[in-house]
Design a protein around this motif. Structure first.
Motif, PDB file in Angstrom:
ATOM      1  N   TRP A   1    -119.844 -74.755 -18.239  1.00 28.03           N
ATOM      2  CA  TRP A   1    -119.926 -73.719 -19.265  1.00 28.03           C
ATOM      3  C   TRP A   1    -119.537 -74.213 -20.655  1.00 28.03           C
ATOM      4  CZ3 TRP A   1    -122.268 -69.640 -17.166  1.00 28.03           C
ATOM      5  CH2 TRP A   1    -122.114 -69.419 -15.794  1.00 28.03           C
ATOM      6  N   LYS A   2    -118.410 -74.871 -20.754  1.00 28.53           N
ATOM      7  CA  LYS A   2    -117.891 -75.277 -22.065  1.00 28.53           C
ATOM      8  C   LYS A   2    -118.826 -76.267 -22.753  1.00 28.53           C
ATOM      9  CE  LYS A   2    -113.818 -77.410 -24.222  1.00 28.53           C
ATOM     10  NZ  LYS A   2    -112.476 -77.987 -23.958  1.00 28.53           N
ATOM     11  N   ILE A   3    -119.199 -77.327 -22.040  1.00 26.55           N
ATOM     12  CA  ILE A   3    -120.090 -78.338 -22.614  1.00 26.55           C
ATOM     13  C   ILE A   3    -121.481 -77.747 -22.847  1.00 26.55           C
ATOM     14  CG2 ILE A   3    -121.246 -80.543 -22.184  1.00 26.55           C
ATOM     15  CD1 ILE A   3    -118.296 -80.778 -22.934  1.00 26.55           C
ATOM     16  N   GLY A   4    -121.932 -76.944 -21.900  1.00 26.22           N
ATOM     17  CA  GLY A   4    -123.249 -76.321 -22.041  1.00 26.22           C
ATOM     18  C   GLY A   4    -123.351 -75.491 -23.303  1.00 26.22           C
ATOM     19  N   TRP A   5    -122.316 -74.730 -23.580  1.00 24.17           N
ATOM     20  CA  TRP A   5    -122.337 -73.869 -24.773  1.00 24.17           C
ATOM     21  C   TRP A   5    -122.181 -74.692 -26.051  1.00 24.17           C
ATOM     22  CZ3 TRP A   5    -123.822 -69.060 -25.492  1.00 24.17           C
ATOM     23  CH2 TRP A   5    -123.475 -68.420 -26.689  1.00 24.17           C
ATOM     24  N   ARG A   6    -121.340 -75.702 -25.998  1.00 21.81           N
ATOM     25  CA  ARG A   6    -121.063 -76.496 -27.201  1.00 21.81           C
ATOM     26  C   ARG A   6    -122.274 -77.315 -27.642  1.00 21.81           C
ATOM     27  NH1 ARG A   6    -115.874 -80.008 -26.677  1.00 21.81           N
ATOM     28  NH2 ARG A   6    -114.980 -77.899 -26.770  1.00 21.81           N
TER      29      ARG A   6
ATOM     30  N   GLY B   1    -132.290 -78.173 -24.829  1.00 21.18           N
ATOM     31  CA  GLY B   1    -130.871 -78.468 -24.874  1.00 21.18           C
ATOM     32  C   GLY B   1    -130.029 -77.597 -23.961  1.00 21.18           C
ATOM     33  N   TRP B   2    -130.486 -76.398 -23.664  1.00 22.81           N
ATOM     34  CA  TRP B   2    -129.705 -75.493 -22.818  1.00 22.81           C
ATOM     35  C   TRP B   2    -129.508 -76.046 -21.401  1.00 22.81           C
ATOM     36  CZ3 TRP B   2    -127.404 -70.693 -23.994  1.00 22.81           C
ATOM     37  CH2 TRP B   2    -127.578 -70.260 -25.309  1.00 22.81           C
ATOM     38  N   PRO B   3    -130.585 -76.323 -20.637  1.00 24.57           N
ATOM     39  CA  PRO B   3    -130.357 -76.857 -19.287  1.00 24.57           C
ATOM     40  C   PRO B   3    -129.773 -78.261 -19.293  1.00 24.57           C
ATOM     41  CG  PRO B   3    -132.711 -76.815 -19.797  1.00 24.57           C
ATOM     42  CD  PRO B   3    -132.015 -76.059 -20.883  1.00 24.57           C
ATOM     43  N   GLU B   4    -130.135 -79.090 -20.282  1.00 24.38           N
ATOM     44  CA  GLU B   4    -129.591 -80.443 -20.327  1.00 24.38           C
ATOM     45  C   GLU B   4    -128.094 -80.426 -20.610  1.00 24.38           C
ATOM     46  OE1 GLU B   4    -131.578 -83.451 -22.547  1.00 24.38           O
ATOM     47  OE2 GLU B   4    -133.579 -82.761 -21.982  1.00 24.38           O
ATOM     48  N   ALA B   5    -127.662 -79.590 -21.542  1.00 30.32           N
ATOM     49  CA  ALA B   5    -126.236 -79.496 -21.854  1.00 30.32           C
ATOM     50  C   ALA B   5    -125.459 -78.930 -20.663  1.00 30.32           C
ATOM     51  CB  ALA B   5    -126.029 -78.626 -23.083  1.00 30.32           C
ATOM     52  N   ALA B   6    -126.054 -77.951 -19.987  1.00 32.67           N
ATOM     53  CA  ALA B   6    -125.401 -77.395 -18.800  1.00 32.67           C
ATOM     54  C   ALA B   6    -125.237 -78.462 -17.720  1.00 32.67           C
ATOM     55  CB  ALA B   6    -126.214 -76.220 -18.263  1.00 32.67           C
ATOM     56  N   MET B   7    -126.288 -79.266 -17.507  1.00 34.63           N
ATOM     57  CA  MET B   7    -126.216 -80.324 -16.491  1.00 34.63           C
ATOM     58  C   MET B   7    -125.191 -81.381 -16.895  1.00 34.63           C
ATOM     59  SD  MET B   7    -127.450 -81.201 -13.503  1.00 34.63           S
ATOM     60  CE  MET B   7    -129.141 -80.619 -13.204  1.00 34.63           C
ATOM     61  N   ALA B   8    -125.152 -81.733 -18.183  1.00 36.86           N
ATOM     62  CA  ALA B   8    -124.160 -82.710 -18.644  1.00 36.86           C
ATOM     63  C   ALA B   8    -122.740 -82.196 -18.381  1.00 36.86           C
ATOM     64  CB  ALA B   8    -124.344 -82.977 -20.139  1.00 36.86           C
ATOM     65  N   GLY B   9    -122.532 -80.894 -18.589  1.00 36.46           N
ATOM     66  CA  GLY B   9    -121.220 -80.322 -18.355  1.00 36.46           C
ATOM     67  C   GLY B   9    -120.842 -80.288 -16.888  1.00 36.46           C
ATOM     68  N   VAL B  10    -121.780 -79.904 -16.062  1.00 35.49           N
ATOM     69  CA  VAL B  10    -121.525 -79.840 -14.621  1.00 35.49           C
ATOM     70  C   VAL B  10    -121.213 -81.226 -14.057  1.00 35.49           C
ATOM     71  CG1 VAL B  10    -122.627 -79.442 -12.385  1.00 35.49           C
ATOM     72  CG2 VAL B  10    -122.865 -77.746 -14.213  1.00 35.49           C
TER      73      VAL B  10
ATOM     74  N   PRO C   1    -128.886 -87.554 -30.930  1.00 33.95           N
ATOM     75  CA  PRO C   1    -127.460 -87.278 -30.691  1.00 33.95           C
ATOM     76  C   PRO C   1    -127.139 -87.200 -29.198  1.00 33.95           C
ATOM     77  CG  PRO C   1    -128.605 -85.289 -31.365  1.00 33.95           C
ATOM     78  CD  PRO C   1    -129.590 -86.410 -31.535  1.00 33.95           C
ATOM     79  N   TRP C   2    -125.895 -87.447 -28.873  1.00 38.20           N
ATOM     80  CA  TRP C   2    -125.453 -87.354 -27.487  1.00 38.20           C
ATOM     81  C   TRP C   2    -125.227 -85.896 -27.097  1.00 38.20           C
ATOM     82  CZ3 TRP C   2    -125.682 -91.482 -24.426  1.00 38.20           C
ATOM     83  CH2 TRP C   2    -125.661 -92.751 -25.013  1.00 38.20           C
ATOM     84  N   ILE C   3    -125.429 -85.621 -25.817  1.00 37.92           N
ATOM     85  CA  ILE C   3    -125.125 -84.308 -25.247  1.00 37.92           C
ATOM     86  C   ILE C   3    -124.071 -84.527 -24.165  1.00 37.92           C
ATOM     87  CG2 ILE C   3    -126.011 -82.361 -23.909  1.00 37.92           C
ATOM     88  CD1 ILE C   3    -128.725 -82.797 -25.204  1.00 37.92           C
ATOM     89  N   GLY C   4    -122.887 -84.014 -24.395  1.00 36.17           N
ATOM     90  CA  GLY C   4    -121.787 -84.234 -23.460  1.00 36.17           C
ATOM     91  C   GLY C   4    -120.737 -85.155 -24.051  1.00 36.17           C
ATOM     92  N   GLU C   5    -119.580 -85.224 -23.391  1.00 36.07           N
ATOM     93  CA  GLU C   5    -118.441 -85.937 -23.989  1.00 36.07           C
ATOM     94  C   GLU C   5    -117.730 -86.879 -23.032  1.00 36.07           C
ATOM     95  OE1 GLU C   5    -115.989 -82.715 -25.176  1.00 36.07           O
ATOM     96  OE2 GLU C   5    -117.229 -82.175 -26.903  1.00 36.07           O
TER      97      GLU C   5
END
Length: 310
Positions: A228-233, A244-253, A272-276
């Motif tokens: 949730w946090k990474i997906g939203w950010r 970006g929505w499903p990719e960010a969610a997957m990166a967060g999960v 840019p990178w997606i995720g941290e």
């Protein structure tokens, strides 16, 4: 309970995909859309034409596709209704080819198998079949990252969006969505010669995927808690308003970072990178596949629930 058209279509797709023998005999409906796009491009995307004329040609192309897919879906629905009580099963069969649950999984498996056998060249080749970036120089991290991104984005394009439009507008809806998505993949590019001609296809595809992309992200986060946090950010980090929505969610999960610099046709783009967190690897790709399976299962629940409530 109403007829479970969407649920049965999902079951057919999960069980059979689009069989190779059937493809060899009649091809795939998406191929017909591609031929229409190619013909329209020859007619209306002349290099010497003005940008306005090229954009008008692209709008005309999209209108032709919508008319063909919408009219075809309507005629097929009317024809199916002549079969009485069996009509819902026929409609499910006609919707089946527009879904791609099994196809997506089938394309990911060879990438995993190649990496598991340490065959980096084969892994590059197999992942190159599902992504648009250059893959010849990718290392294992790059291969895994590309595969995970494709799986997340394609979950929206190949599963959630078709299901959404099937539930919302029946056969006309699901096939219009596939026609527009096909046009976007072929001509919806910012580079010449499609910058103006593909404008309408790209914008309409963005609009039709607006809700499905966000639903996809929600399902991914539910299938693998923690996204949730990474997906939203990072939901708007991608150049696309939807991918970006499903990719960010997957990166967060998965707690990995996706996207980043990538080469296309020999040109390195500083995306840019997606995720941290950490770099993607084989284990994260295996986990991504499991998240994908669970997300698809939740689509089945949605389809069954929609039939129950109808």
């Amino acid at each position: 309970m109403a007829e479970p058209v969407a649920l049965v279509a999902l079951c057919f797709d999960a069980a059979f995909g689009w069989p190779a023998r059937l493809y060899a005999c009649i091809g795939h409906p998406v191929g017909a859309f591609a031929k229409v796009v190619a013909r329209c491009e020859r007619w209306w995307n002349r290099r010497e034409a003005s940008h306005t004329a090229q954009k008008a040609g692209g709008i005309a192309t999209v209108l032709v596709l919508i008319a063909l897919a919408g009219l075809g879906g309507t005629i097929l629905t009317i024809a199916a209704n002549t079969f009485g009580a069996a009509n819902w099963l026929i409609i499910a069969l006609l919707a089946w080819p527009a879904l791609a649950q099994r196809s997506l999984d089938t394309h990911i498996v060879p990438v995993i198998a190649a990496l598991q056998s340490d065959d980096i060249d084969r892994a590059r080749s197999t992942v190159g079949m599902i992504v648009g970036r250059d893959t010849a120089a990718l290392d294992q991290t790059g291969i895994c990252r590309a595969a995970i991104e494709s799986l997340a984005e394609s979950f929206c394009d190949g599963v959630v969006a078709p299901l959404f439009w099937l539930l919302l507008a029946g056969l006309p809806g699901i096939w219009i969505m596939k026609a527009v998505n096909t046009a976007d993949s072929l001509i919806g590019h910012k580079e010449a010669p499609y910058r103006h001609f593909g404008w309408a296809a790209a914008r309409l595809d963005d609009l039709m995927n607006l809700a499905p992309a966000r639903i996809s992200a929600l399902l991914i986060c539910l299938a693998g808690p923690g996204g949730w946090k990474i997906g939203w950010r990072y939901r708007y980090t991608h150049a696309s308003p939807n991918a970006g929505w499903p990719e960010a969610a997957m990166a967060g999960v998965l707690r990995v970072r996706l996207a980043g610099p990538a080469a296309y046709d020999g040109v390195m783009l500083d995306k840019p990178w997606i995720g941290e967190d950490v770099e993607a690897n084989l284990e994260s790709l295996l986990r991504a596949r499991r998240v994908y399976h669970r997300s698809c299962a939740m689509c089945w629940v949605i389809a069954g629930g929609a039939a129950w409530l109808a």
